[in-house]
Scaffold this motif. Sequence first.
Motif, PDB file in Angstrom:
ATOM      1  N   GLU A 131      11.932   6.520 -15.717  1.00  0.00           N
ATOM      2  CA  GLU A 131      12.399   7.870 -15.620  1.00  0.00           C
ATOM      3  C   GLU A 131      13.110   7.986 -14.251  1.00  0.00           C
ATOM      4  O   GLU A 131      13.867   8.746 -14.040  1.00  0.00           O
ATOM      5  CB  GLU A 131      11.388   8.733 -16.141  1.00  0.00           C
TER       6      GLU A 131
ATOM      7  N   TRP B 191      -3.396   1.052  -7.138  1.00  0.00           N
ATOM      8  CA  TRP B 191      -2.920   0.070  -7.891  1.00  0.00           C
ATOM      9  C   TRP B 191      -2.380  -1.212  -7.070  1.00  0.00           C
ATOM     10  O   TRP B 191      -1.405  -1.700  -7.746  1.00  0.00           O
ATOM     11  CB  TRP B 191      -1.766   0.864  -8.553  1.00  0.00           C
ATOM     12  N   SER B 192      -2.766  -1.365  -5.588  1.00  0.00           N
ATOM     13  CA  SER B 192      -2.280  -2.495  -5.127  1.00  0.00           C
ATOM     14  C   SER B 192      -2.558  -3.863  -5.704  1.00  0.00           C
ATOM     15  O   SER B 192      -3.452  -4.371  -6.099  1.00  0.00           O
ATOM     16  CB  SER B 192      -2.795  -2.451  -3.550  1.00  0.00           C
TER      17      SER B 192
ATOM     18  N   THR C  64       8.805   4.032 -11.970  1.00  0.00           N
ATOM     19  CA  THR C  64       8.902   4.160 -13.525  1.00  0.00           C
ATOM     20  C   THR C  64      10.637   4.348 -13.768  1.00  0.00           C
ATOM     21  O   THR C  64      11.303   4.944 -13.230  1.00  0.00           O
ATOM     22  CB  THR C  64       8.350   5.499 -13.880  1.00  0.00           C
TER      23      THR C  64
ATOM     24  N   HIS D 245      -5.999  -7.375 -11.708  1.00  0.00           N
ATOM     25  CA  HIS D 245      -4.685  -7.185 -11.006  1.00  0.00           C
ATOM     26  C   HIS D 245      -4.801  -6.005  -9.980  1.00  0.00           C
ATOM     27  O   HIS D 245      -4.304  -6.521  -8.903  1.00  0.00           O
ATOM     28  CB  HIS D 245      -3.645  -7.380 -11.935  1.00  0.00           C
ATOM     29  N   PHE D 246      -5.000  -4.918 -10.425  1.00  0.00           N
ATOM     30  CA  PHE D 246      -5.146  -3.832  -9.500  1.00  0.00           C
ATOM     31  C   PHE D 246      -6.309  -3.704  -8.611  1.00  0.00           C
ATOM     32  O   PHE D 246      -7.450  -4.340  -8.798  1.00  0.00           O
ATOM     33  CB  PHE D 246      -5.159  -2.575 -10.505  1.00  0.00           C
TER      34      PHE D 246
ATOM     35  N   SER E 272       5.235   8.446  -8.352  1.00  0.00           N
ATOM     36  CA  SER E 272       6.505   8.644  -8.276  1.00  0.00           C
ATOM     37  C   SER E 272       6.884   9.426  -7.068  1.00  0.00           C
ATOM     38  O   SER E 272       7.873   9.387  -6.422  1.00  0.00           O
ATOM     39  CB  SER E 272       6.948   9.321  -9.701  1.00  0.00           C
TER      40      SER E 272
ATOM     41  N   SER F  34       3.193  -1.988 -18.642  1.00  0.00           N
ATOM     42  CA  SER F  34       3.240  -1.892 -17.251  1.00  0.00           C
ATOM     43  C   SER F  34       4.722  -2.187 -16.500  1.00  0.00           C
ATOM     44  O   SER F  34       5.183  -1.886 -15.447  1.00  0.00           O
ATOM     45  CB  SER F  34       2.375  -2.969 -16.532  1.00  0.00           C
TER      46      SER F  34
ATOM     47  N   SER G 261      -0.246  10.194  -5.666  1.00  0.00           N
ATOM     48  CA  SER G 261       0.974   9.989  -5.396  1.00  0.00           C
ATOM     49  C   SER G 261       1.579   8.510  -5.827  1.00  0.00           C
ATOM     50  O   SER G 261       0.987   7.354  -5.540  1.00  0.00           O
ATOM     51  CB  SER G 261       1.144   9.786  -3.785  1.00  0.00           C
TER      52      SER G 261
ATOM     53  N   SER H 296       1.284   3.573  -3.412  1.00  0.00           N
ATOM     54  CA  SER H 296       0.852   4.606  -4.419  1.00  0.00           C
ATOM     55  C   SER H 296      -0.536   4.895  -3.875  1.00  0.00           C
ATOM     56  O   SER H 296      -1.322   4.250  -3.416  1.00  0.00           O
ATOM     57  CB  SER H 296       0.544   3.962  -5.681  1.00  0.00           C
TER      58      SER H 296
ATOM     59  N   GLY I  88       0.800  -1.251  -0.022  1.00  0.00           N
ATOM     60  CA  GLY I  88      -0.128  -0.022   0.054  1.00  0.00           C
ATOM     61  C   GLY I  88       0.881   1.127  -0.114  1.00  0.00           C
ATOM     62  O   GLY I  88       0.941   1.763   1.044  1.00  0.00           O
TER      63      GLY I  88
ATOM     64  N   ARG J  40       5.577  -0.373 -13.143  1.00  0.00           N
ATOM     65  CA  ARG J  40       5.436  -0.848 -11.699  1.00  0.00           C
ATOM     66  C   ARG J  40       6.872  -0.770 -10.956  1.00  0.00           C
ATOM     67  O   ARG J  40       7.979  -1.228 -11.640  1.00  0.00           O
ATOM     68  CB  ARG J  40       4.861  -2.184 -11.714  1.00  0.00           C
TER      69      ARG J  40
END
Length: 386
Positions: A373, A166-167, A371, A219-220, A142, A364, A140, A136, A134, A368
């Motif tokens: 970047e 997105w967990s 990222t 999945h999310f 990145s 993805s 929030s 993201s 838990g 995941r």
Amino acid sequence: MESVRFSFPAPEIDESVDELRKEVRAFLKEEVRSGGFIPVTDCWCAGVDPDFSRKLGQKGWIGVTWPRQYGGRDLSALHRYAITEELLVAGAPVHAHWIADRQSGPLILAKGTEDMKRNILPQIAAGKCFIALGLSEPESGSDLASVRTRAARVEGGWEITGTKLWSSGARHCQYMTVLARTGERDPDKRHAGLTQFLVPLDSPGVTVRGIRDMSGVEHFNETHFESAFVPDDAVLGAVGEGWKQVTSELALERSGPERFLSTFIVLEKAMQHSAAGMNGHQAAVFGSILARIRALRAMSLGVAALLDQGHSPEIEAALVKDLGTRLEQDIIERLREFWPIQMKQGYGDEFQSLMSDSLLRQPSFTLRGGTNEVLRGIIARGVGLN
Ligand SMILES: Cc1cc2nc3c(=O)[nH]c(=O)nc-3n(C[C@H](O)[C@H](O)[C@H](O)COP(=O)(O)OP(=O)(O)OC[C@H]3O[C@@H](n4cnc5c(N)ncnc54)[C@H](O)[C@@H]3O)c2cc1C
């Protein structure tokens, strides 16, 4: 500029690791032969089968590095590496227990209460207890330090309010490690005032909702906490130390073989497909992919060795993840030159099905776990570039 050296030491792999690898490989081969599971691409995220996780638990292949008193086997990170590599290469449905084995269990071992260690770790090792991450939130990702989920002090514990997004796999999990704000926001100390909690997902005030992704899989998950009460001993580690703890999990999260083997099953099937009539161009493509896998494997094993020695190799792990996840995507792109993907019209052809599932899942890979970047920012800072 001072030259920066990355460290990827080559670990010594003793015979017992190879023995274990052979045992796992033979078991998986038999499982596939007997219909125990159908191999899937991106199996560590897309393949959920709690019964299969239980089977692995019975074999003693989950939590192997943990002490025996907590359900583990006192084995090395390299033993675990061999098990995970074999599972990934076989496309085994391992998602249910993956996160608990990889990082939540080690976090509990390092920071949890004695009760958590005695009660939860053996259940994870048995393949019966699964844990979601838990971190993201809707705004929030990145910028994780901006999380807004709040834990307020109340008598005997804390009340958690907020939303985690997105967990992975949360609907199948009994617990979630929740990063929450326990102190006031301080723009000058962005990483202060955060705490981790181990929250049972059946607590009153907690709801978990699945989110269907474009491959059709839920999945999310989105998890709401409405003044959900947890007792004091649900704090994982120390109050206010959440940021430090979360970042120390990252080397575990980013450097394993799942960061370059998610699509290996498709590559293997493609090579089997073309074994009889491979032309020079195909051979060159396969050769270059295999060379990259070999290099990444050496790097990833190097990180496992560093972890075993007690280091926290975050920059090396970021490099493995950046290079590895791009390779996983490239594998599918290169194979498409030879096998154009027909999007699913039924699941008749196993290879086509693996290819089309991979195509839908591959965006993805570079998101995941942070990222690419953001990872490059970490690497750049690590080498003194910004
Ligand atoms: C398959 C999958 C599973 C996941 N599982 C979990 C899970 O179990 N638990 C969990 O908590 N989260 C999970 N996540 C969420 C994941 O951690 C976030 O998606 C990721 O951290 C990016 O956050 P975001 O989606 O909010 O994108 P944003 O942070 O909004 O980023 C958007 C874009 O901006 C770029 N960007 C942002 N900041 C910078 C920067 N400083 N420098 C350069 N570029 C930048 C990013 O690279 C990206 O391209 C999962 C995500 C996926 C895809």
